[in-house]
Write an enzyme that holds these catalytic residues in place. Structure first.
Site, mmCIF file in Angstrom:
data_model
loop_
_atom_site.group_PDB
_atom_site.id
_atom_site.type_symbol
_atom_site.label_atom_id
_atom_site.label_comp_id
_atom_site.label_asym_id
_atom_site.label_seq_id
_atom_site.Cartn_x
_atom_site.Cartn_y
_atom_site.Cartn_z
ATOM 1 N N ARG A 79 -7.822 1.933 -1.600
ATOM 2 C CA ARG A 79 -8.465 2.023 -0.285
ATOM 3 C C ARG A 79 -9.500 3.134 -0.384
ATOM 4 N NH1 ARG A 79 -10.234 -0.315 3.926
ATOM 5 N NH2 ARG A 79 -9.168 -0.178 5.926
ATOM 6 N N GLU A 131 -6.069 -17.012 44.487
ATOM 7 C CA GLU A 131 -7.112 -16.011 44.250
ATOM 8 C C GLU A 131 -8.106 -16.028 45.409
ATOM 9 O OE1 GLU A 131 -9.736 -13.372 43.453
ATOM 10 O OE2 GLU A 131 -7.924 -13.474 42.207
ATOM 11 N N LYS A 136 -19.677 -5.134 25.854
ATOM 12 C CA LYS A 136 -18.285 -5.572 26.001
ATOM 13 C C LYS A 136 -18.113 -7.086 25.839
ATOM 14 C CE LYS A 136 -16.309 -1.722 28.547
ATOM 15 N NZ LYS A 136 -15.603 -1.288 29.781
ATOM 16 N N GLN A 181 0.837 -1.195 0.000
ATOM 17 C CA GLN A 181 0.000 0.000 0.000
ATOM 18 C C GLN A 181 0.877 1.252 0.000
ATOM 19 O OE1 GLN A 181 -2.460 1.610 3.438
ATOM 20 N NE2 GLN A 181 -4.046 0.440 2.356
ATOM 21 N N ARG A 223 -6.910 -5.522 13.070
ATOM 22 C CA ARG A 223 -6.417 -5.599 14.455
ATOM 23 C C ARG A 223 -6.503 -7.006 15.042
ATOM 24 N NH1 ARG A 223 -10.051 -1.170 16.974
ATOM 25 N NH2 ARG A 223 -11.355 -1.790 15.214
ATOM 26 N N TYR A 279 -7.578 11.020 4.439
ATOM 27 C CA TYR A 279 -6.150 11.236 4.169
ATOM 28 C C TYR A 279 -6.005 12.210 2.998
ATOM 29 C CZ TYR A 279 -4.352 7.659 7.360
ATOM 30 O OH TYR A 279 -4.015 6.946 8.476
#
Length: 684
Positions: free
Chosen positions: A245, A460, A478, A104, A356, A197
């Site tokens: 992109r 624990e 979550k 890229q 990610r 960008y």
């Protein structure tokens, strides 16, 4: 493998280039082959990451975006011929995996360039500005389609890019692409008519106010991107595929103001009507694929979705735009592989882009194929390790230089892109190591110790593993955090780690001379000086089930307090936020994509926010607050939740045989917990 995933593992083509399956690693800054924000060179760390992903059944790999003009030291990417020769030696090894490689190339950032406080100082001081130009020429780096405010800084504006500069960039794209083709790369991706960008800034009406051939009309605004692909094909031939992109819709209301999912707004960037025309226009210009999501840096949560954004947030728009082109279309952005597989099966999509998740677990695709989804270490969309560029009122990018120069590390995987210092080294003398505290830090230390050959023993005091992460992962949105907790608990079982629950350790002395890792976390800061403080509900208590009323005052507008307020609102309750600083989430390490979503969500939904305000008293049915002018006022509420921070609570001080990890050493975030636990386990 689950049969529903089979469409992901069918071949497809980008131009004449056949790809073995539909899984695409999309680019992330920091995973570059030619270095990131440093002198260009063949980057062995970036190459290792790309190779690890390629080895694990990914069809197309896209390294991090490579500026054709490097912001650091002002280098043109095509000038260093040696790194292309080094790349040419490496590419055949990558091709042995069966993956294809597109590099890229980017024209840069323009007004989106991430300005730090240090950069502001370099710019506003005329002497420093002149002296720093050979290293970082901010006037050139930040140049945009037209004069415009920087996304991050009020002190470093963007000037208008000149036509000769545009032509120089077009030539640089062509020459860089030619050298990449000679090195054996399968194609290039132009970055980007995407995410606000530089190239995108030329296309967007709210940024581009030019009156020359690069502004005004539709054709003029897209001219820069068109000239680039035409120049690449002139240099490399029409059979060399060039991907783009592409952000389908800008989702932007104005400078530094995004549009949230479902919000009614007036688009100032690229709306869907223009995108339908632009996609076809760019295809006809010579682009062979559109690699799509949504957003700009002003609406950054679309391109970098935090945990609050819905899954598959960009998919519907990408599926729509596919109807207007004949070339392959890839979608990215919190994409669920099962949903992507169904879209591909139905012909609504050609490729599935993921980023990610590969930082958290480079082997996750292989684990899907082997029907081991429970073994996948999940990305929790926190951005703490990969993109922790924090921004709030009065500051530019509040980020440590080490983080700025080393992107694409991972909060939940200490090894990713840090293999030089974080790698499993077998223990020379295996030992029994006692771990006090079975939260994430304690479990990470135990995991690493066991892999090294030691015998970790977790003590624990509660009846289950997880510690404060049980509360931290409790909010309805979550699920990814709960997946991480389940992953850690499974690791304890799979590795056969000895765990003692309901085992409160009073003193480390009971372990004799054996090494001890203390991972006892932190305790809530209690506002004892405030009259009526005993009426407050502590944040973790609320998260683990303590009931609250209809109208709830949340004292503390940091990340935890804002997430609690967000959860309260999702439950249909009426939160009120009281924060002593001049902005919400005014803290390091929280990515702007995450914090801007919450700030803008509260504004859209008219959640009362009192900034520069302190708590004076908690009454039965109200709180008394004090504004920055010193005057007090009363706010009615049914319940009060305190979220004003935590204080380290180590069982014992650091000593010869005692190490402290995570919040009991210094209150931080999940990244500091996991990385410090990994490092402590490696020191034994």
């Amino acid at each position: 493998m689950d049969s529903k995933l089979e469409p992901l593992f069918t071949p497809w083509k980008i131009g004449s280039c056949e790809i073995k399956n539909r899984i695409v690693l999309t680019s992330m800054g920091g995973t570059d082959l030619f270095g990131w924000m440093e002198k260009n060179h063949f980057d062995k760390v970036g190459a290792r990451f790309i190779m690890e992903v390629a080895k694990n059944n990914v069809g197309l790999v896209l390294p991090g975006c490579q500026p054709v003009y490097n912001p650091m030291f002002g280098q043109w990417l095509h000038k260093n011929k040696k790194m292309y020769r080094d790349l040419a030696k490496w590419v055949p090894e990558l091709h042995k995996t069966g993956a294809k490689l597109f590099v890229q190339l980017t024209a840069g950032f323009g007004r989106s360039f991430t300005i730090s406080d240090m950069m502001e100082q370099l710019y506003v001081n005329p002497v420093l500005r002149k002296l720093s130009k050979p290293v970082m020429d901010l006037e050139k780096i930040c140049a945009s389609a037209s004069p415009a405010p920087n996304r991050w800084s009020d002190h470093v504006p963007s000037r208008e890019m000149t036509v000769p500069e545009i032509h120089e960039f077009v030539e640089a794209f062509a020459e860089s692409a030619r050298l990449l083709k000679e090195a054996g790369v399968d194609g290039v991706e132009v970055h980007a008519v995407h995410e606000g960008y530089l190239l995108d800034q030329f296309t967007l009406p709210y940024v581009n106010h030019r009156t020359d051939e690069y502004g005004g009309s539709f054709e003029n605004r897209y001219r820069f991107a068109v000239e680039i692909v035409q120049a690449i094909h002139a240099a490399c031939g029409d059979d060399f595929p060039v991907s783009l992109r592409y952000s389908v819709v800008s989702k932007t209301k104005g400078f530094r103001e995004g549009a949230l999912p479902g919000e009614e707004y007036t688009e100032v960037g690229r709306d869907m009507e223009e995108s339908e025309r632009a996609a076809r226009y760019l295809q006809d210009a010579g682009y062979a694929m559109l690699n799509c999501d949504n957003g700009t840096y002003d609406a950054w949560y679309w391109a970098h979705p935090p945990i609050y954004m819905p899954e598959n947030c960009n998919l519907e728009d990408v599926e729509h735009i596919k109807q207007f082109v004949d070339i392959p279309v890839v979608a990215a952005g919190r994409l669920d592989p099962f949903v992507a597989a169904e879209a591909i099966k139905e012909g609504k999509l050609d490729g599935a882009g993921f980023a990610r998740q590969f930082l958290a677990d480079q082997e996750w695709v292989t684990k899907l194929i082997e029907d081991r989804p429970e073994d996948i270490r999940p990305c929790i969309l926190c951005h703490n390790g990969c993109f922790n560029m924090a921004h709030y009122k009065g500051v530019a990018n509040d980020q440590d230089l080490a983080d700025s120069l080393h992107l694409s590390r991972c909060a939940v995987n200490a090894e990713t892109m840090q293999w030089d210092k974080h790698h499993i080294k077998p223990a020379t003398t295996p030992r029994t190591v006692h771990i006090v505290g079975g939260g994430i830090g304690g479990m990470e230390a135990a995991r690493v110790l066991k892999l090294r050959g030691h015998k970790p023993v977790i003590h624990e005091r509660a009846g289950e593993l997880g510690g404060t992460f049980i509360a931290a992962s409790a909010e309805s949105y979550k699920g990814k955090l709960r997946d991480l907790l389940a992953w850690y608990r499974r690791q304890m079982e799979e590795l056969g780690i000895e765990v003692h629950l309901n085992d409160e350790v009073k003193s480390v002395e009971e372990f004799g001379g054996e090494p001890v890792i203390v991972a006892t976390g932190a305790v809530p800061r209690v506002m004892r000086s405030v009259p009526g403080f005993e009426r407050m509900i502590e944040a973790c208590d609320y998260l683990t089930g303590t009931p609250v009323g209809e109208t709830v005052a949340v004292i503390g507008g940091g990340l935890t307090g804002c997430e609690i307020a967000y959860e309260l609102a999702l439950e249909g309750k009426k939160p009120i936020i009281v924060e002593m600083k001049d902005d919400l989430i005014a803290q390091k390490g929280v990515c702007l994509a995450n914090s801007s979503y919450l700030r803008e969500w509260f504004a859209l939904h008219k959640v009362p926010v009192y900034l520069e305000t302190t708590l004076a008293e908690v009454r039965d049915g109200s709180v008394v607050c004090r504004g920055k002018d010193g005057a007090t006022f009363e706010v009615p509420c049914d319940s009060v939740i305190g979220s004003v921070g935590y204080v380290s609570a180590p069982l014992a001080p650091r000593g010869k045989n005692v190490q402290l990890v995570g919040d009991c050493a210094q209150v931080g975030n999940l990244r500091t917990v996991i990385w410090s636990a990994y490092e402590a386990a490696m020191r034994i």
